[in-house]
Design an enzyme around this catalytic site. Structure first.
Site, PDB file in Angstrom:
ATOM      1  N   HIS A   1      21.626  -7.803   8.350  1.00  0.00           N
ATOM      2  CA  HIS A   1      20.728  -8.963   8.422  1.00  0.00           C
ATOM      3  C   HIS A   1      21.502 -10.246   8.074  1.00  0.00           C
ATOM      4  O   HIS A   1      21.428 -11.243   8.792  1.00  0.00           O
ATOM      5  CB  HIS A   1      19.547  -8.761   7.467  1.00  0.00           C
ATOM      6  N   GLU A   2      22.274 -10.185   6.986  1.00  0.00           N
ATOM      7  CA  GLU A   2      23.066 -11.360   6.580  1.00  0.00           C
ATOM      8  C   GLU A   2      24.103 -11.709   7.648  1.00  0.00           C
ATOM      9  O   GLU A   2      24.343 -12.881   7.922  1.00  0.00           O
ATOM     10  CB  GLU A   2      23.748 -11.119   5.220  1.00  0.00           C
TER      11      GLU A   2
ATOM     12  N   HIS B   1      22.581 -13.712  10.351  1.00  0.00           N
ATOM     13  CA  HIS B   1      22.516 -15.151  10.051  1.00  0.00           C
ATOM     14  C   HIS B   1      23.833 -15.828  10.429  1.00  0.00           C
ATOM     15  O   HIS B   1      23.847 -16.943  10.937  1.00  0.00           O
ATOM     16  CB  HIS B   1      22.249 -15.385   8.552  1.00  0.00           C
TER      17      HIS B   1
ATOM     18  N   GLU C   1      14.916 -15.872  10.240  1.00  0.00           N
ATOM     19  CA  GLU C   1      14.753 -14.561   9.597  1.00  0.00           C
ATOM     20  C   GLU C   1      14.432 -13.488  10.631  1.00  0.00           C
ATOM     21  O   GLU C   1      14.981 -12.382  10.578  1.00  0.00           O
ATOM     22  CB  GLU C   1      13.652 -14.608   8.530  1.00  0.00           C
TER      23      GLU C   1
ATOM     24  N   ASP D   1      16.679 -10.242  11.409  1.00  0.00           N
ATOM     25  CA  ASP D   1      16.072  -8.902  11.358  1.00  0.00           C
ATOM     26  C   ASP D   1      16.353  -8.149  12.656  1.00  0.00           C
ATOM     27  O   ASP D   1      16.688  -6.966  12.653  1.00  0.00           O
ATOM     28  CB  ASP D   1      14.547  -8.998  11.186  1.00  0.00           C
TER      29      ASP D   1
END
Ligand code: ZN
Length: 191
Positions: free
Chosen positions: A54-55, A58, A131, A135
């Site tokens: 997930h990070e 980003h 987000e 995801d």
């Protein structure tokens, strides 16, 4: 995708609280991923992997750069507004006040709150979109189940509400409510 980071850090968050979290920060050569030790202790390996993915999402979508740029633009506009308010009589005139630096300063302090209040939902909406993208990236790398169980565990450990008022959430939340994120993951067509 290739990623060079300066390091994978573990922060001793357990000394401060039981909240679990992770984040991505910095840019250029100074990029780093920070895990809270609480997160590493409480999650399964699959879940940690999904949080890392997930990070990375980003990073992949340039969200960190986007946030830094956004903060810079807001600061620039803010300073331009200050320059204008102190330099022209118009601003003080709006409030029927004399053009005096002290008076302008007080008027600015009053004006700042409603402006940032109006700006907030726009920034929060952009952050929620990020987000969902992160995801979805994690889902494509590690599958939906680890991400769903990581999100559920994070919410439970952070004692966040699962059912916030939808309007309140739309206005204030930088992260979508977890049930929405889980629904989005479940609804995604497995690629
Ligand atoms: Zn995120």
């Amino acid at each position: 995708m290739r990623l060079r980071v300066q390091g994978l850090y573990v922060m001793d968050a357990s000394k401060r609280s039981a909240h679990g979290n992770a984040y991505f920060t910095g840019f250029g050569k100074a990029k780093r991923i920070v895990f809270f030790d609480t997160l590493l202790e409480k999650h399964t390996l699959d879940e940690i992997e999904s949080i890392l993915a997930h990070e990375l999402g980003h990073f992949k979508f340039g969200h960190v750069r986007q946030m830094i740029l956004q903060a810079a633009i807001i600061a620039f506009i803010g300073f331009a507004a200050l320059y204008w308010a102190f330099g022209s009589e118009t601003f003080a005139g709006w409030f029927g006040l004399p053009h005096d630096p002290g008076v302008v300063l007080i008027a600015l302090l009053f004006a700042k709150e409603p402006v940032s209040h109006l700006l907030h939902p726009l920034l929060a909406a952009r952050s929620r979109k990020n987000e969902f993208e992160a995801d979805d990236f994690a889902r494509r790398i590690v599958g939906k189940e680890p991400m769903i169980s990581a999100l559920t565990r994070l919410t439970r450990d952070n004692l966040a509400t699962l059912t916030p008022d939808p309007l309140y959430a739309k206005f204030y939340f930088s992260h979508p409510p977890v049930p929405m994120r889980v629904a989005q993951l479940r609804g995604a067509v497995e690629a």
